[in-house]
Scaffold this motif. Structure first.
Motif, PDB file in Angstrom:
ATOM      1  N   UNK A 216     -24.708 -22.656 -41.256  1.00 58.01           N
ATOM      2  CA  UNK A 216     -25.733 -22.975 -42.252  1.00 58.01           C
ATOM      3  C   UNK A 216     -26.605 -21.757 -42.549  1.00 58.01           C
ATOM      4  N   UNK A 217     -26.968 -21.020 -41.512  1.00 62.37           N
ATOM      5  CA  UNK A 217     -27.852 -19.863 -41.684  1.00 62.37           C
ATOM      6  C   UNK A 217     -27.171 -18.750 -42.467  1.00 62.37           C
ATOM      7  N   UNK A 288     -37.502 -21.890 -50.397  1.00 61.34           N
ATOM      8  CA  UNK A 288     -36.430 -21.695 -49.429  1.00 61.34           C
ATOM      9  C   UNK A 288     -35.359 -22.779 -49.540  1.00 61.34           C
ATOM     10  N   UNK A 289     -34.140 -22.413 -49.178  1.00 58.51           N
ATOM     11  CA  UNK A 289     -33.072 -23.416 -49.129  1.00 58.51           C
ATOM     12  C   UNK A 289     -32.639 -23.722 -47.695  1.00 58.51           C
ATOM     13  N   UNK A 290     -33.327 -23.127 -46.698  1.00 58.25           N
ATOM     14  CA  UNK A 290     -33.054 -23.464 -45.304  1.00 58.25           C
ATOM     15  C   UNK A 290     -34.270 -23.103 -44.454  1.00 58.25           C
ATOM     16  N   UNK A 313     -32.160 -32.118 -45.637  1.00 57.14           N
ATOM     17  CA  UNK A 313     -30.868 -31.484 -45.914  1.00 57.14           C
ATOM     18  C   UNK A 313     -30.955 -29.967 -45.832  1.00 57.14           C
ATOM     19  N   UNK A 314     -32.171 -29.431 -45.938  1.00 61.31           N
ATOM     20  CA  UNK A 314     -32.380 -27.980 -45.878  1.00 61.31           C
ATOM     21  C   UNK A 314     -33.135 -27.569 -44.614  1.00 61.31           C
ATOM     22  N   UNK A 326     -29.738 -30.572 -40.325  1.00 61.89           N
ATOM     23  CA  UNK A 326     -29.764 -31.504 -41.452  1.00 61.89           C
ATOM     24  C   UNK A 326     -29.932 -32.927 -40.905  1.00 61.89           C
ATOM     25  N   UNK A 327     -28.957 -33.825 -41.134  1.00 67.84           N
ATOM     26  CA  UNK A 327     -29.114 -35.194 -40.633  1.00 67.84           C
ATOM     27  C   UNK A 327     -28.308 -35.449 -39.360  1.00 67.84           C
TER      28      UNK A 327
END
Length: 575
Positions: A216-217, A288-290, A313-314, A326-327
């Motif tokens: 993810x990162x 930001x997206x994360x 989610x982010x 996330x979840x």
């Protein structure tokens, strides 16, 4: 004869109280807060033998507040009260420590085991023969409760409670009967230190979680880091600092996490608390997206009424007993090991690093032509006064919200109680923090910001500062009552008013002298500028008391927003 029989199997007999206090010394405690009472007096005689100093406070509530502040600087603390009347006075302070993940060892001296078995009608009881009622209350605000009734079990109970207190970073409760204080237990155990190491994560599960996080990162186009209170409380700041240093990602703190990050670092980007944030900070964070969220405690005051504009989610969450990507939640995978491996394995070349924003104290920008000291100007100006490694304690109310606008120098430790929010907490906490710094051999200024209303609840703790010659500078914000309550409800209501005290005389009334206490009344910006620039004042060689006049209806921007949103949320609930 029976006593000798019990003891003859012991290799190195030691009294229970000595065992307990030596263990406290071993894990870092040097000063013990509390009040004497007839059920704990004999135990207190053992403190010097273990190398511990008795602090003494003016009431048990203040002592609990002070133990909380001590633990925030010295990692762990101890509090001794007496059965019933003493422990119940302290219970609010212990509840706050529980809520905010602060490790306090609460030792309660209680009636003898013989008295308990007989159900005797003793003082400090409810008169019903129930000697467990108060301990049962404390089970709800302690991560371990131990009744030290059987000598053969006591060393294990003590060691287990102290380990739980350290590992879980929450209070524990030890009930010490008077007839157990001098009973002999196996002292040979003291030769082996308590194992305070955290249980390691399962290697395969940890590796899997790290791999998921890295995917993810590395895929994110605008990742950032957010550091919250539990990163501090659960002692993962070395790992967090390594992550920030290696990735050079923009890093934000929450109000409860303030002081966790070096605010002079090139990637430090401010305090994020939803809509209460500085507009530039909010814009940068929410782009930001994360979000790597470390040690989050998303309470209403920590998030400006739950106004985070982020999506799960982010978000990647790091906690002391689980992680979440996330979840997807991973129970039992604690953040320390995950953070270490993340630092080791992250590929810096694959990170999309967007620019951080510049954060500065805006004292000059916030200075209006009026001589009046305003909340908007005061807090950035304080940022120019602070120096590296200061301890900054702030009270529930305007101070807790105003300090968001203060940029800290390197090494400043923020001491604040935003989740529990007990009015008056900061005075005792500042005393405990200052004492902890001295016990640690650190020459640090402790600076307290407290409103006049809050100060009236716990002002007696100033006498403990005087008694122990602590270096504390108190800024009392004189704004004629409970300003935070005025904004919540009742701006002109009588119940938010207080009696005007001669505040600068309080240290003298409580034992200070003109030689040991410096006192000031500040009514204008120029007067405050002059004081904050004074060399002797900056040296803070002893207790200093500053009464700062700020208008009654003035409040920090973040406080106004938080209570406004809170009122709307309450209205929705009523509907």
């Amino acid at each position: 004869m029976s006593k000798n029989i019990r003891e003859e199997g012991l290799e190195k007999p030691v009294d229970v109280a000595e065992y307990l206090f030596r263990r406290l010394y071993e894990i870092g405690v040097r000063s013990v807060h509390g009040l004497p009472g007839d059920y704990n007096l004999v135990a207190l005689d053992y403190l010097p033998k273990a190398g511990l100093r008795w602090v003494g406070s003016v009431n048990e509530l203040n002592a609990a507040y002070a133990a909380d502040g001590y633990a925030r600087i010295k990692t762990i603390s101890a509090l001794v009260t007496t059965f019933g009347v003493g422990e119940l006075s302290a219970i609010n302070g212990i509840a706050g420590a529980y809520a905010e993940h602060v490790p306090v060892v609460h030792i309660v001296g209680c009636p003898s085991t013989v008295s308990q078995r007989s159900g005797m009608l003793l003082h400090h009881t409810l008169g019903n023969g129930d000697f467990n009622v108060f301990a049962n209350m404390s089970t709800q605000i302690s991560c371990d409760t131990a009744r030290l009734n059987k000598p053969s079990e006591i060393p294990f109970q003590i060691d287990n409670a102290l380990r739980e207190c350290w590992i879980r970073s929450r209070p524990v409760y030890l009930m010490l009967p008077t007839d157990m204080v001098k009973r002999k237990v196996e002292g040979k155990r003291l030769e082996t230190p308590i194992d305070l190491s955290e249980p390691p994560n399962d290697g395969e599960r940890e590796d899997y979680v790290v791999d998921v996080m890295l995917r993810a990162l590395h895929a994110a186009s605008n990742p950032i880091i957010l550091v919250d209170a539990c990163a501090v409380r659960h002692r993962v700041l070395p790992e967090v600092h390594d992550l920030v240093e290696k990735t050079r990602l923009p890093v934000f703190v929450t109000p409860m996490g303030k002081g966790a990050i070096n605010e002079g670092h090139a990637t430090y980007s401010g305090v994020y608390a939803g809509t209460g944030s500085h507009p530039d900070v909010a814009a940068r964070f929410e782009a930001s997206d994360l979000v790597l969220s470390i040690g989050a405690l998303k309470g209403d005051f920590n998030t400006t009424g739950f106004t985070y504009r982020t999506s799960q989610l982010n978000t990647i969450d790091f906690h002391s007993d689980h992680c979440k990507v996330r979840y997807s939640e991973y129970p039992g995978v604690a953040m320390r090991g995950v953070l270490r491996k993340l630092v080791e394995r992250v590929e810096v070349a694959r990170l999309a690093r967007r620019p951080s924003i510049h954060v500065a104290n805006e004292a000059q920008k916030r200075r209006d032509p009026s001589p009046t000291v305003t909340q908007a100007w005061f807090w950035p100006r304080i940022g120019e006064f602070l120096r590296e490694n200061d301890i900054v304690a702030t009270e529930t109310g305007t101070s807790n919200f105003g300090i968001w606008e203060t940029k800290f120098p390197r090494g400043v430790t923020g001491v604040t109680q935003i989740l529990w929010g007990s009015i008056g907490w900061s005075v005792g906490a500042a005393q405990g923090a200052a004492l902890a710094a001295r016990d640690a051999g650190e020459d640090r200024r402790t600076i307290l910001f407290v409103g006049d209303g809050s100060f009236q609840l716990s002002c007696q703790e100033v006498t403990t500062m005087v008694r122990h010659k602590l270096k504390v500078t108190i800024f009392l914000i004189y704004n004629e009552g409970f300003t935070i309550e005025r904004y919540i409800h009742g701006m002109d209501a009588e119940y938010n008013d207080i009696v005007r005290w001669k505040y600068v005389d309080v240290p003298t009334v409580f034992g200070g002298t003109d030689e040991t206490v410096r006192k000031f009344v500040i009514k204008t910006k120029d007067e405050l500028d002059a004081l904050l620039s004074d060399k002797q004042f900056n040296e803070a060689s002893g207790l200093q008391f500053v009464e700062v006049w700020i208008p009654k209806e003035d409040a920090p921007r973040a406080l106004k927003l938080t209570v406004e949103i809170g009122a709307k949320n309450n209205a929705k609930m009523e509907d």
